[in-house]
Design an enzyme around this catalytic site. Structure first.
Site, PDB file in Angstrom:
ATOM      1  N   HIS A 132      -6.384  -9.129 -41.493  1.00 27.13           N
ATOM      2  CA  HIS A 132      -7.596  -9.231 -42.758  1.00 27.13           C
ATOM      3  C   HIS A 132      -7.783 -10.554 -43.327  1.00 27.13           C
ATOM      4  O   HIS A 132      -8.135 -10.548 -43.899  1.00 27.13           O
ATOM      5  CB  HIS A 132      -7.224  -8.481 -43.750  1.00 27.13           C
ATOM      6  CG  HIS A 132      -7.327  -6.807 -43.697  1.00 27.13           C
ATOM      7  ND1 HIS A 132      -6.586  -6.183 -43.139  1.00 27.13           N
ATOM      8  CD2 HIS A 132      -7.939  -5.794 -44.744  1.00 27.13           C
ATOM      9  CE1 HIS A 132      -6.583  -4.762 -43.079  1.00 27.13           C
ATOM     10  NE2 HIS A 132      -7.713  -4.258 -43.677  1.00 27.13           N
TER      11      HIS A 132
ATOM     12  N   GLU B  25     -16.532   1.085 -36.503  1.00 30.36           N
ATOM     13  CA  GLU B  25     -17.589   0.020 -36.464  1.00 30.36           C
ATOM     14  C   GLU B  25     -18.334  -0.520 -35.154  1.00 30.36           C
ATOM     15  O   GLU B  25     -19.555  -0.723 -34.975  1.00 30.36           O
ATOM     16  CB  GLU B  25     -15.785  -1.898 -36.362  1.00 30.36           C
ATOM     17  CG  GLU B  25     -15.717  -1.788 -37.662  1.00 30.36           C
ATOM     18  CD  GLU B  25     -14.615  -1.043 -38.180  1.00 30.36           C
ATOM     19  OE1 GLU B  25     -14.488  -0.200 -37.169  1.00 30.36           O
ATOM     20  OE2 GLU B  25     -14.074  -0.853 -39.167  1.00 30.36           O
TER      21      GLU B  25
END
Ligand SMILES: Cc1ncc(C[n+]2csc(CCOP(=O)(O)OP(=O)(O)O)c2C)c(N)n1
Lengths: 328, 322
Positions: free
Chosen positions: A130, A61
């Site tokens: 998440h 990322e």
């Protein structure tokens, strides 16, 4: 007018239009190509625009966002998908210390027209790493714009506006909204950043809700109406820049403010709204204390009954709204 | 080095563990399909040899860090099936009281420091556990499990480098199932994974991850090195996941043929063949291992189903340690 689109389809349509209209636009992210995106948002775009412009990346990322910052500085219009908004944590240096700062640090001589899309929020049983709602992290950083679309038409229109914008824009798409339907008129255009939507009008109570809480607030408002309480529901749509006027105007009319967010209460975004109203000309019109309904100050758990208990649900909004009106 | 498939006790233990992992995940798959389990699942069916052989090379006092695909690691390190199943079924008796679910499953008592929903999140944590062993003067070793995709994350590089420069007692075990979700590992890197590790100055080996003996030998060496103070090593075990990445995977990035070829190299079948060839296990022993695993999983499901649900009233508890 053509048939409704899902929120996910609306996002895809915006991406396709932007890719078709502007050579500088390209997409990058994990599994956005042949996989079609973890939530299916990019779908078949790789077949339509090719793997150069719909670019699969390794799981990295910080590298992805950093590369997008560089490409944006060098004249491109990258649109990044971060698979879950939680993983922006990996990329935080590039988002906060690079993307958000460069325009200012360089005296306005350079800009970073980058869009970062990220599925956000709870409700899927994906547990603590998440399921977070991290919008306050980003709203706190000058130089970033933060968008939370709640309808398919806004998902499309705000994304197109974000891609046009010369600044880094974080678009937080709620996972539970991807499959919801709504009208998106063919040729529907941009929704300017920094414009709130008044989703419903009523004179007794102002409810401001963000993200998936907008639809819960609307459901709650229907129930309140049946009980004789008329609520206004305002969806800010962009958290920064904020369009405060409709909120202040409504509070002046109703004298009661209920703020609803999924994120934990402490230092959450709606605390900013509460402060804003308290500091404004609307303050003197309040007939009741401002009330916040927020997620618990706890990580999101896995078990469905625990997860539900962690974030505001429709009955709680109905109760809080009813109390504000009846007790004050 | 011990011939695992030649030793009747070890062979039975290994086969039992592999079958428990396989049957556990098949049960999870079915419960999910029947709508009795929620969330998402990452199954490691086809990869059973790696956690089984790795944990066989560890002592109970050694620790592991695990991943989103962590059922096998948890079982191989010694967790109880009923408490794992209870966790996945959102029960109060689950290892994480219903808060963790599949992706965060852990049994700290057996040395599992946690599955992780963040790719490569466990790698620097393993380095830290190794540092703790060093500082406290124990001879504990930590194994960090991760997939091929994790090797591209910054956290992986930082964690491996720290372990390397401080010569920490850590073994990095890469379960190279060849895909990071849909990204083939060969497209995600121009070097081999072992070359990456070598770049940090640590010994690295690549083995057939469907061959229990090869994984066991490589990890045993690495553990011995770590325990004697010679620092970390990297073991790449090449394997394959039969199922999709998670429940939403349409498998568009790989072919049916490829999946079929790997199914023919089933690590359990390979081990059964090796153990019978060595005369360590008779057909009846093998049937018994399989049957015991089936029974164990069945009773775990029953126990979990009967357990009380996780209680929302306890939610605020354990946000902070007391
Ligand atoms: C930091 C981070 N980025 C992305 C993801 C989403 N994700 C979960 S598993 C996965 C693939 C991981 O591949 P690999 O490390 O090879 O392990 P495998 O799934 O093959 O066991 C991805 C992209 C994540 N969980 N964490």
């Amino acid at each position: 007018m053509r048939s409704d689109l899902t929120y996910a389809e609306a996002v895809r349509e915006a991406l396709a239009e932007a890719l078709a209209a502007d050579e500088r636009v390209f997409l990058l992210g994990e599994d956005i190509g042949v996989y079609g995106g973890a939530f299916g948002v990019t779908g078949d775009l790789v077949h339509r625009f090719g793997p150069e412009r719909v670019r699969d990346t390794p799981i990295a990322e910080l590298g992805i966002v950093g590369a997008a910052v560089g490409a944006a500085l060098a004249g491109m219009r990258p649109v990044v998908e971060i698979q879950f908004s939680d993983f922006t944590a990996q990329a935080m240096d590039q988002i906060v210390n690079q993307a958000a700062k460069i325009h200012f640090m360089l005296g306005g001589e350079a800009s970073v027209p980058l869009v970062l899309r990220a599925p956000t929020g709870s409700g899927t049983g994906a547990a603590a790493q998440h399921s977070q709602s991290l919008e306050a992290w980003f709203a706190h950083v000058p130089g970033l714009k933060v968008v939370m679309p709640t309808t398919p038409a806004d998902a499309k229109g705000l994304l197109l506006a974000a891609i046009d914008d010369p600044n880094p824009v974080i678009v937080l798409e709620h996972k539970l909204l991807y499959r919801t339907n709504g009208p998106v008129p063919a040729g529907a255009g941009r929704v300017p950043l920094g414009t709130a939507a008044v989703r419903r009008r009523g004179a007794d109570l102002t409810i401001v809700a963000t993200g998936v809480m907008v639809s819960r607030a609307l459901d709650a408002a229907d129930q309140l109406a049946a009980a004789g309480v008329a609520a206004t529901v305002i969806d800010p749509r962009t958290l920064t820049p904020l369009d405060a006027d409709p909120i202040l105007a409504s509070v002046i009319e109703t004298g009661r403010l209920l703020l609803v967010q999924e994120a934990p209460r402490t230092c959450g975004y709606v605390a900013e709204l509460a402060a804003l109203v308290a500091e404004s000309r609307a303050f003197g019109y309040l007939r009741a204390p401002i009330r916040r309904l927020c997620g618990l100050d706890a990580p999101i758990p896995y078990a469905p009954q625990l997860e539900t208990a962690c974030v505001p649900q429709v009955p709680e909004i109905v109760t809080a709204g009813g109390e504000l009106v009846k007790e004050w | 080095m011990t011939g695992v498939s030649a030793d009747p006790d070890l062979a039975r233990q290994v086969l039992g563990t592999m079958w428990r992992i396989r049957r556990f995940e098949e049960a999870v798959d079915e419960l999910f399909a029947r709508g009795l389990m929620h969330g998402t699942m990452h199954l490691s069916i086809g990869q059973e040899a790696v956690p089984t052989a790795t944990c066989l090379a560890l002592r109970p006092t050694d620790s592991i860090t695990s991943t989103h695909r962590g059922h096998g690691h948890c079982i191989a390190k010694g967790a109880a099936l009923d408490r794992m199943m209870a966790e996945l079924l959102a029960k109060r008796t689950g290892y994480c009281r219903g808060r963790g679910g599949s992706m965060h499953i852990a049994d700290v008592a057996t040395g599992n420091l946690g599955a992780n929903g963040i790719v490569a999140g466990g790698v620097p944590i393993a380095a830290g556990a190794g540092l703790a062993a060093r500082l406290r003067g124990t001879d504990q070793v930590t194994v960090s499990f991760f997939g091929d995709g994790a090797v591209n994350e910054g956290a992986w590089h930082e964690g491996v480098n720290l372990a390397a420069i401080w010569s920490l007692p850590v073994v990095f075990v890469c379960e190279n199932n060849q895909y990071g979700m849909s990204m083939p590992s060969t497209k995600a890197s121009r070097t081999t994974l072992a070359e990456r590790a070598s770049g940090y100055g640590i010994p690295s080996t690549t083995v057939d991850g469907n061959d229990v003996q090869q994984v066991y030998d490589a990890v045993t060496d690495a553990v011995a090195r770590a325990r004697s103070g010679d620092g970390p090593s990297f073991v790449e075990a090449v394997t394959y996941r039969w199922k999709g990445h998670s429940k939403s995977d349409k498998n568009l990035y790989r072919t049916r043929d490829e999946i079929e070829q790997w199914r023919e190299r089933d690590p359990i079948t390979l081990f059964e063949a090796a153990a019978s060839e060595m005369g360590a296990l008779a057909a009846a022993d093998i049937d018994q291992c399989r049957e015991q695993a089936r029974q164990a999983v069945r009773s775990a499901v029953q126990a979990a189903m009967a357990a009380p649900d996780a209680d929302p009233a306890e939610l605020a508890d354990a946000v902070y340690a007391k």
